[in-house]
Design an enzyme around this catalytic site. Structure first.
Site, mmCIF file in Angstrom:
data_model
loop_
_atom_site.group_PDB
_atom_site.id
_atom_site.type_symbol
_atom_site.label_atom_id
_atom_site.label_comp_id
_atom_site.label_asym_id
_atom_site.label_seq_id
_atom_site.Cartn_x
_atom_site.Cartn_y
_atom_site.Cartn_z
ATOM 1 N N VAL A 74 1.972 6.902 6.757
ATOM 2 C CA VAL A 74 1.141 7.374 5.646
ATOM 3 C C VAL A 74 -0.302 6.952 5.938
ATOM 4 C CG1 VAL A 74 0.765 7.308 3.149
ATOM 5 C CG2 VAL A 74 3.089 7.097 4.075
ATOM 6 N N HIS A 98 0.868 -1.182 0.000
ATOM 7 C CA HIS A 98 0.000 0.000 0.000
ATOM 8 C C HIS A 98 0.904 1.231 0.000
ATOM 9 C CE1 HIS A 98 1.167 0.079 4.207
ATOM 10 N NE2 HIS A 98 0.620 -1.116 4.406
ATOM 11 N N HIS A 120 4.058 1.346 2.259
ATOM 12 C CA HIS A 120 5.231 0.684 1.666
ATOM 13 C C HIS A 120 5.807 1.559 0.551
ATOM 14 C CE1 HIS A 120 2.832 -2.965 3.034
ATOM 15 N NE2 HIS A 120 3.981 -3.166 3.643
ATOM 16 N N SER A 144 -2.536 -0.031 6.247
ATOM 17 C CA SER A 144 -2.060 -1.280 6.825
ATOM 18 C C SER A 144 -2.587 -2.405 5.945
ATOM 19 C CB SER A 144 -2.611 -1.443 8.243
ATOM 20 O OG SER A 144 -2.490 -2.799 8.649
HETATM 21 P P1 AMP Z 1 4.706 -4.633 6.862
HETATM 22 O O1 AMP Z 1 4.653 -5.137 5.455
HETATM 23 O O2 AMP Z 1 3.371 -4.307 7.450
HETATM 24 O O3 AMP Z 1 5.571 -5.493 7.762
HETATM 25 O O4 AMP Z 1 5.442 -3.240 6.782
HETATM 26 C C1 AMP Z 1 6.695 -3.094 6.149
HETATM 27 C C2 AMP Z 1 7.261 -1.741 6.507
HETATM 28 O O5 AMP Z 1 6.353 -0.738 6.076
HETATM 29 C C3 AMP Z 1 7.435 -1.565 8.032
HETATM 30 O O6 AMP Z 1 8.652 -0.872 8.274
HETATM 31 C C4 AMP Z 1 6.248 -0.733 8.407
HETATM 32 O O7 AMP Z 1 6.469 0.081 9.536
HETATM 33 C C5 AMP Z 1 6.058 0.118 7.162
HETATM 34 N N1 AMP Z 1 4.675 0.596 7.091
HETATM 35 C C6 AMP Z 1 3.554 -0.138 7.188
HETATM 36 N N2 AMP Z 1 2.463 0.658 7.129
HETATM 37 C C7 AMP Z 1 2.917 1.921 6.992
HETATM 38 C C8 AMP Z 1 2.288 3.206 6.879
HETATM 39 N N3 AMP Z 1 0.959 3.341 6.885
HETATM 40 N N4 AMP Z 1 3.079 4.292 6.777
HETATM 41 C C9 AMP Z 1 4.437 4.171 6.765
HETATM 42 N N5 AMP Z 1 5.088 3.001 6.862
HETATM 43 C C10 AMP Z 1 4.336 1.881 6.966
#
Ligand code: AMP
Length: 258
Positions: free
Chosen positions: A176, A34, A37, A185
């Site tokens: 974001v 999303h 990322h 998320s």
């Molecule tokens: P995930 O795939 O959920 O493990 O997230 C991968 C990376 O993206 C992690 O460092 C998260 O903190 C970051 N991340 C996830 N959601 C957001 C968001 N809404 N805004 C900024 N970074 C994000």
């Protein structure tokens, strides 16, 4: 963009970048991409010669198999998203590749890893720290990119990096949010429209930047915690359950550093 599945192919694909002396940015993820990322990918693209994204839904950081099984994923869509964002190399290993038979070494960030998320998801940060250390060792990036959305994860990884002398700079990018205020998320995909309306109490609560006001906003929800947390920077953080979906979010209490 090249996609690799095995450690051997990852090493081979990284060799030319190493030979050239490229700066390498690593963005560890669990996929279902999303705009959160996307912001990490774009920052890495701007700041590094070679951008590596790992996509691995790490079983070691999930306490319950139902949560792991329900984690959203669409590899084709993620490959298109990553390519469009300028990612050079997408690493999508299997669990057996990262945890082969006989695997038995774990990283435990003791105190920090037991609070907040760690209290409600025992073993979570042990899984996160271990897989991140493996990915850092495999890719040997110049810097690694993480989101402030997972503020405690950043704190745990910083502690691990300091404690184990990794000398790796972390770049932490602001959370974001979607137009309605909900932080992006991967888990949002599981919210029904009614769930989503309820979930909006979470950003509304945090926006107050006041613990009592936040508690009042969250009164109708199933709250795991809402707390002022003395991280760097300090945050007001909360975790709530809406239907079968668990959401976490936080706001920085002082001005975010550029
Ligand atoms: P995930 O795939 O959920 O493990 O997230 C991968 C990376 O993206 C992690 O460092 C998260 O903190 C970051 N991340 C996830 N959601 C957001 C968001 N809404 N805004 C900024 N970074 C994000």
């Amino acid at each position: 963009m090249k996609t690799v599945v095995t450690i051997a192919d990852l090493r081979e694909a990284l060799a030319p970048a190493r030979d050239r002396g490229d700066s390498v940015g690593l963005v560890p993820t669990m996929g279902a991409f999303h705009d959160g990322h996307g912001s990490l990918f774009r920052a890495a693209r701007e700041e590094c010669d070679t951008v590596v994204v790992s996509l691995f839904v790490n079983p070691a950081q999930f306490e319950k198999d139902v949560d792991l099984d329900a984690y959203p994923g669409d590899l084709e869509a993620d490959m298109a998203f990553a390519a469009e964002a300028g990612v050079d190399l997408l690493f999508t290993p299997s669990a057996a590749e990262l945890y082969p038979p006989g695997f038995q070494t774990w990283v435990e960030v003791e105190e920090l890893g037991r609070r907040l998320e760690g209290e409600h998801r025992p073993g979570h940060f042990r899984g996160v720290a271990t897989v991140c250390l493996k990915l850092l060792n495999l890719v040997q990036p110049t810097r690694a990119y993480f989101g402030q959305k997972d503020a405690q994860q950043v704190a745990v990884l910083r502690r691990m990096i300091d404690d184990l002398e990794l000398e790796l700079p972390l770049r932490v990018l602001p959370t974001v949010r979607d137009l309605d205020g909900l932080a992006f998320s991967s888990r949002n995909a599981r919210l029904t429209p009614a769930d989503r309306r309820l979930a909006l109490a979470l950003p509304r609560a945090l926006e107050t930047r006041d613990l009592e006001a936040a508690r009042a906003e969250l009164a109708g929800l199933d709250v795991d915690y809402v707390e002022l947390v003395d991280l760097d920077p300090p945050v007001l953080a909360a975790a709530v359950r809406v239907g079968s979906t668990r959401l976490i979010d936080n706001v920085v209490l002082e001005k975010e550093k550029p």
